[in-house]
Design a protein around this motif. Structure first.
Motif, PDB file in Angstrom:
ATOM      1  N   HIS A 363       0.851  -1.179   0.000  1.00 51.32           N
ATOM      2  CA  HIS A 363       0.000   0.000   0.000  1.00 51.32           C
ATOM      3  C   HIS A 363       0.891   1.234   0.000  1.00 51.32           C
ATOM      4  CE1 HIS A 363      -3.751  -2.176   0.605  1.00 51.32           C
ATOM      5  NE2 HIS A 363      -3.121  -2.919   1.484  1.00 51.32           N
ATOM      6  N   GLY A 364       0.265   2.367  -0.227  1.00 45.04           N
ATOM      7  CA  GLY A 364       1.019   3.606  -0.132  1.00 45.04           C
ATOM      8  C   GLY A 364       1.047   4.330  -1.457  1.00 45.04           C
ATOM      9  N   PRO A 365       1.559   5.536  -1.464  1.00 45.63           N
ATOM     10  CA  PRO A 365       1.573   6.347  -2.676  1.00 45.63           C
ATOM     11  C   PRO A 365       2.603   5.847  -3.668  1.00 45.63           C
ATOM     12  CG  PRO A 365       2.770   7.444  -0.919  1.00 45.63           C
ATOM     13  CD  PRO A 365       2.163   6.202  -0.318  1.00 45.63           C
ATOM     14  N   THR A 366       2.508   6.389  -4.862  1.00 46.77           N
ATOM     15  CA  THR A 366       3.501   6.078  -5.886  1.00 46.77           C
ATOM     16  C   THR A 366       4.875   6.473  -5.397  1.00 46.77           C
ATOM     17  OG1 THR A 366       1.836   6.464  -7.587  1.00 46.77           O
ATOM     18  CG2 THR A 366       4.124   6.500  -8.287  1.00 46.77           C
ATOM     19  N   GLU A 367       5.876   5.722  -5.805  1.00 45.59           N
ATOM     20  CA  GLU A 367       7.233   5.939  -5.319  1.00 45.59           C
ATOM     21  C   GLU A 367       7.701   7.358  -5.577  1.00 45.59           C
ATOM     22  OE1 GLU A 367       9.958   4.793  -9.154  1.00 45.59           O
ATOM     23  OE2 GLU A 367       9.773   3.356  -7.534  1.00 45.59           O
ATOM     24  N   PRO A 368       8.597   7.871  -4.745  1.00 52.07           N
ATOM     25  CA  PRO A 368       9.122   9.207  -4.970  1.00 52.07           C
ATOM     26  C   PRO A 368       9.985   9.247  -6.214  1.00 52.07           C
ATOM     27  CG  PRO A 368      10.336   8.099  -3.209  1.00 52.07           C
ATOM     28  CD  PRO A 368       9.162   7.235  -3.547  1.00 52.07           C
ATOM     29  N   SER A 369      10.112  10.443  -6.762  1.00 56.14           N
ATOM     30  CA  SER A 369      10.963  10.595  -7.933  1.00 56.14           C
ATOM     31  C   SER A 369      12.411  10.539  -7.523  1.00 56.14           C
ATOM     32  CB  SER A 369      10.666  11.933  -8.622  1.00 56.14           C
ATOM     33  OG  SER A 369      10.921  12.999  -7.736  1.00 56.14           O
ATOM     34  N   GLY A 370      13.283  10.320  -8.520  1.00 56.15           N
ATOM     35  CA  GLY A 370      14.708  10.284  -8.239  1.00 56.15           C
ATOM     36  C   GLY A 370      15.306   8.961  -8.624  1.00 56.15           C
ATOM     37  N   THR A 371      16.617   8.865  -8.560  1.00 59.37           N
ATOM     38  CA  THR A 371      17.308   7.656  -8.947  1.00 59.37           C
ATOM     39  C   THR A 371      17.252   6.629  -7.846  1.00 59.37           C
ATOM     40  OG1 THR A 371      19.419   8.369  -8.047  1.00 59.37           O
ATOM     41  CG2 THR A 371      18.901   9.058 -10.293  1.00 59.37           C
ATOM     42  N   THR A 372      17.631   5.398  -8.187  1.00 58.84           N
ATOM     43  CA  THR A 372      17.631   4.343  -7.191  1.00 58.84           C
ATOM     44  C   THR A 372      18.621   4.636  -6.087  1.00 58.84           C
ATOM     45  OG1 THR A 372      19.202   3.182  -8.613  1.00 58.84           O
ATOM     46  CG2 THR A 372      16.900   2.541  -8.757  1.00 58.84           C
ATOM     47  N   GLU A 373      19.726   5.303  -6.401  1.00 54.61           N
ATOM     48  CA  GLU A 373      20.682   5.635  -5.352  1.00 54.61           C
ATOM     49  C   GLU A 373      20.041   6.564  -4.324  1.00 54.61           C
ATOM     50  OE1 GLU A 373      22.872   4.206  -8.839  1.00 54.61           O
ATOM     51  OE2 GLU A 373      21.310   5.695  -8.542  1.00 54.61           O
ATOM     52  N   ALA A 374      19.238   7.553  -4.798  1.00 55.35           N
ATOM     53  CA  ALA A 374      18.596   8.497  -3.890  1.00 55.35           C
ATOM     54  C   ALA A 374      17.483   7.847  -3.093  1.00 55.35           C
ATOM     55  CB  ALA A 374      18.044   9.681  -4.682  1.00 55.35           C
ATOM     56  N   ALA A 375      16.989   6.702  -3.547  1.00 57.44           N
ATOM     57  CA  ALA A 375      15.884   6.044  -2.845  1.00 57.44           C
ATOM     58  C   ALA A 375      16.360   5.238  -1.645  1.00 57.44           C
ATOM     59  CB  ALA A 375      15.134   5.136  -3.809  1.00 57.44           C
ATOM     60  N   GLY A 376      17.644   5.204  -1.356  1.00 57.29           N
ATOM     61  CA  GLY A 376      18.134   4.547  -0.154  1.00 57.29           C
ATOM     62  C   GLY A 376      18.272   3.058  -0.274  1.00 57.29           C
ATOM     63  N   LEU A 377      18.735   2.552  -1.437  1.00 58.65           N
ATOM     64  CA  LEU A 377      18.906   1.118  -1.605  1.00 58.65           C
ATOM     65  C   LEU A 377      20.039   0.611  -0.722  1.00 58.65           C
ATOM     66  CD1 LEU A 377      18.527   0.450  -5.418  1.00 58.65           C
ATOM     67  CD2 LEU A 377      16.857   0.162  -3.606  1.00 58.65           C
ATOM     68  N   ALA A 378      19.859  -0.595  -0.211  1.00 56.04           N
ATOM     69  CA  ALA A 378      20.906  -1.266   0.552  1.00 56.04           C
ATOM     70  C   ALA A 378      20.847  -2.743   0.206  1.00 56.04           C
ATOM     71  CB  ALA A 378      20.699  -1.062   2.059  1.00 56.04           C
ATOM     72  N   GLY A 379      21.928  -3.454   0.505  1.00 56.77           N
ATOM     73  CA  GLY A 379      21.927  -4.886   0.295  1.00 56.77           C
ATOM     74  C   GLY A 379      22.337  -5.265  -1.110  1.00 56.77           C
ATOM     75  N   THR A 380      22.189  -6.568  -1.390  1.00 59.94           N
ATOM     76  CA  THR A 380      22.618  -7.140  -2.663  1.00 59.94           C
ATOM     77  C   THR A 380      21.429  -7.733  -3.403  1.00 59.94           C
ATOM     78  OG1 THR A 380      23.023  -9.352  -1.774  1.00 59.94           O
ATOM     79  CG2 THR A 380      24.822  -7.736  -1.583  1.00 59.94           C
ATOM     80  N   PHE A 381      21.710  -8.215  -4.593  1.00 57.47           N
ATOM     81  CA  PHE A 381      20.634  -8.793  -5.402  1.00 57.47           C
ATOM     82  C   PHE A 381      19.937  -9.938  -4.684  1.00 57.47           C
ATOM     83  CE2 PHE A 381      19.652 -12.363  -8.296  1.00 57.47           C
ATOM     84  CZ  PHE A 381      18.488 -11.848  -8.850  1.00 57.47           C
ATOM     85  N   THR A 382      20.684 -10.838  -4.079  1.00 58.18           N
ATOM     86  CA  THR A 382      20.043 -12.008  -3.456  1.00 58.18           C
ATOM     87  C   THR A 382      19.220 -11.631  -2.232  1.00 58.18           C
ATOM     88  OG1 THR A 382      22.106 -12.470  -2.276  1.00 58.18           O
ATOM     89  CG2 THR A 382      21.715 -13.669  -4.336  1.00 58.18           C
ATOM     90  N   ASP A 383      19.462 -10.450  -1.636  1.00 61.10           N
ATOM     91  CA  ASP A 383      18.620  -9.999  -0.528  1.00 61.10           C
ATOM     92  C   ASP A 383      17.187  -9.736  -0.981  1.00 61.10           C
ATOM     93  OD1 ASP A 383      20.696 -10.068   1.348  1.00 61.10           O
ATOM     94  OD2 ASP A 383      21.357  -8.046   0.822  1.00 61.10           O
ATOM     95  N   LEU A 384      16.979  -9.558  -2.274  1.00 61.28           N
ATOM     96  CA  LEU A 384      15.635  -9.310  -2.800  1.00 61.28           C
ATOM     97  C   LEU A 384      14.784 -10.571  -2.873  1.00 61.28           C
ATOM     98  CD1 LEU A 384      16.499  -7.048  -5.879  1.00 61.28           C
ATOM     99  CD2 LEU A 384      15.690  -6.279  -3.634  1.00 61.28           C
ATOM    100  N   LEU A 385      15.413 -11.740  -2.892  1.00 58.49           N
ATOM    101  CA  LEU A 385      14.693 -12.956  -3.286  1.00 58.49           C
ATOM    102  C   LEU A 385      13.569 -13.363  -2.340  1.00 58.49           C
ATOM    103  CD1 LEU A 385      17.668 -15.019  -4.729  1.00 58.49           C
ATOM    104  CD2 LEU A 385      15.820 -13.900  -5.991  1.00 58.49           C
ATOM    105  N   PRO A 386      13.709 -13.270  -1.004  1.00 64.47           N
ATOM    106  CA  PRO A 386      12.565 -13.661  -0.162  1.00 64.47           C
ATOM    107  C   PRO A 386      11.309 -12.835  -0.441  1.00 64.47           C
ATOM    108  CG  PRO A 386      14.580 -13.587   1.141  1.00 64.47           C
ATOM    109  CD  PRO A 386      14.914 -12.983  -0.197  1.00 64.47           C
ATOM    110  N   ALA A 387      11.459 -11.512  -0.514  1.00 62.50           N
ATOM    111  CA  ALA A 387      10.291 -10.671  -0.794  1.00 62.50           C
ATOM    112  C   ALA A 387       9.800 -10.874  -2.221  1.00 62.50           C
ATOM    113  CB  ALA A 387      10.638  -9.203  -0.559  1.00 62.50           C
TER     114      ALA A 387
END
Length: 534
Positions: A363-387
């Protein structure tokens, strides 16, 4: 079958030039393509148990809408299969093969069903015939090696023209003979009658009918019965629940994955890049086993993450094509059941330390504008797999709905947002099953490098019109995975298509080796992947 495994059309698209102007189909049974003057025709009669009319099933509606958006190049959706008949067992005579084709048409009602067009350009219906005749193309070959080549060439000719959906039977059949024996049967299917899984059912049943004279008990359901069930009150409630998932996903994601053109489109506009990689096949299995997800989930997540990184999104929205055959009564149904699902993955939340649990919708509003770096990404590719695994399951469960209501949802949200709301980004795992990873220790550093030297890449096809901007298809080729990306060159020029495919290979191979790339480096990977490789 991998969860959510897609059943797909366009299996022959790579061998059919997309800018070819289709011929107009003629009488039922299909046109005779140019260059086929040596072919002859045999007529076979079939007699089914019933006739009738019904609305289109939701799967049929979905593909009909896609056909209309793609016309006149809708031969792209034709599905072809070749069945060898001289590789084992006793020789097959022409009367035996023709009789088996007649019984196949009687057994599966979808092969006797044509489109009933509305005179006011409204939603069409389906019309089932109880009897009729099917024209079968006959081609002679000098010997077995020539017969195999002729069967493939014949399938190419049959595939190159669009179906006349209202007048033509939705199957074109052909036989290749050497002397008085049939060596190959060729089936070309209209996507309104079958999806990729249904095509495999037809090949299986035709083989049984040829060899044993019977394919067993009849299917548990029919397209007419399914259509009436879906359009009843209970079916509409299920469809409404699925569309609630779509609305929540749309509101959590950007309006589209590719908002702005970045290049002058090529002519033809849509290009297909194809990467064949033994290293990718092994790596996908390794990552899937290590994280207890399917290989389809690994590939879907990689596709979503790379698209989001390339376009500067924090949240990815991808439409996996879903087979919709988990119900027992539908597993052997010859029809087109596949529909789009909606896979939404917030990369920042999925890779962060406080990942949400359970199967609740985002739920929630559409994602904020900006690059993925500005969106506060952390972790690695495999950290995405459970979600990602949980998001994929939600997508698969919400992939049965009325496309008319789906269109209305998109129009409502587009009006609300003031822009087109549609991911224009699809994922199609065409494998019917995933092969188990062989037992053994993790590959050493030298082994993936050696396997990657066997990777090949090329641009096998172009097309004038496709109703999407990014279409990823996954198949197998021997011990390799073949990944094809068909894209709109205004949004992904050919060099970007190549970069996406090589980046996917590098991302998953590195993850299998225990060094998954950080999410903040995916955009750079799209620039550097492939390098001087072919």
């Amino acid at each position: 079958m991998p969860e959510g495994t897609v059943t797909v059309a366009g299996l022959r698209a790579g061998s059919v030039p997309a800018d070819t102007e289709p011929e107009t189909a003629g009488t039922p049974g299909g046109p005779v393509p140019s260059g086929a003057c040596s072919d002859t025709r045999r007529e076979i009669a079939f007699h089914g148990e019933r006739s009738g009319r019904a609305p289109l099933t939701w799967g049929q509606r979905a593909i009909w809408h896609a056909i209309r958006r793609t016309a006149p190049n809708d031969h792209y959706f034709n599905i072809g299969r070749v069945l060898p008949l001289a590789d084992r067992g006793r020789p097959v005579t022409v009367p035996e093969a023709l009789g088996a084709l007649a019984r196949l048409t009687e057994r599966h009602e979808s092969l006797r069903t044509r489109l009933l067009l509305s005179p006011l350009d409204g939603e069409p219906a389906q019309s089932l015939a109880d009897a009729g005749t099917l024209s079968v193309t006959m081609t002679r070959a000098a010997g077995l090696p020539e017969a195999a080549a002729e069967a493939e060439a014949l399938l190419g000719r049959l595939s190159a023209t669009r179906f006349d959906y209202a007048a033509e039977w939705p199957v074109r059949a052909a036989l290749v003979t050497v002397g008085d024996r049939v060596t190959h049967a060729v089936l070309l299917l209209c996507h309104l009658a079958a999806d990729g899984h249904a095509a495999e059912i037809l090949v299986r049943d035709l083989r049984l009918l040829v060899r044993r004279g019977s394919a067993g008990p009849p299917p548990a359901s029919t397209p007419l019965d399914l259509a009436r069930d879906q359009h009843a009150a209970a079916g509409r409630r299920r469809g409404a629940a699925a569309l609630a998932h779509w609305e929540a996903g749309y509101r959590a994601a950007p309006p589209t994955m590719f908002p702005d053109p970045c290049a002058q489109p090529r002519t033809p506009r849509f290009w297909t890049g194809r990467l064949v990689s033994p290293a990718l096949a092994r790596a996908v299995g390794t990552v899937a086993a290590a994280h207890r997800v399917s290989g389809s989930t690994v590939l879907l997540t990689a596709s979503a993450a790379l698209v989001a990184a390339g376009e500067g999104h924090r949240t990815a929205a991808v439409m996996p094509i879903v087979g919709n055959r988990t119900a027992g009564a539908l597993r052997d149904l010859v029809s087109t059941l596949s529909q789009d699902g909606l896979f939404v993955l917030n990369l920042a939340e999925a890779s962060g330390p406080r990942e949400a649990s359970g199967l609740a919708e985002p739920h929630g509003p559409t994602e904020p504008s900006g690059t993925t770096e500005a969106a506060g990404l952390a972790g690695t590719f495999t950290d995405l797999l459970p979600a990602a695994y949980r998001s994929a399951l939600r997508a698969y469960r919400a992939a049965v709905y009325d496309p008319v209501e789906w269109d209305a949802l998109g129009e409502r949200l587009s009006a609300e947002y003031g822009t087109d709301v549609h991911p224009y980004c699809c994922f199609n795992d065409m494998r019917l099953v995933e092969r188990a990873l062989p037992e053994g220790p993790r590959a050493t550093g030298a082994e993936p490098a050696e396997a990657r030297r066997r990777t090949t890449f090329g641009f096998p096809a172009t097309q004038d019109r496709v109703a999407c901007r990014y279409c990823l298809h996954v198949t197998e080729e021997g011990d390799a995975l073949a990944v094809s990306l068909t894209a709109d060159t205004a949004y992904l020029p050919p060099e970007a298509i190549r970069a996406h495919l090589y980046a996917m290979e590098e991302l998953i191979v590195a993850s299998a080796a225990g060094t998954p790339p950080p999410l903040t480096e995916l955009r750079t990977l799209l620039v550097t992947a492939g390098g001087d490789r072919p």
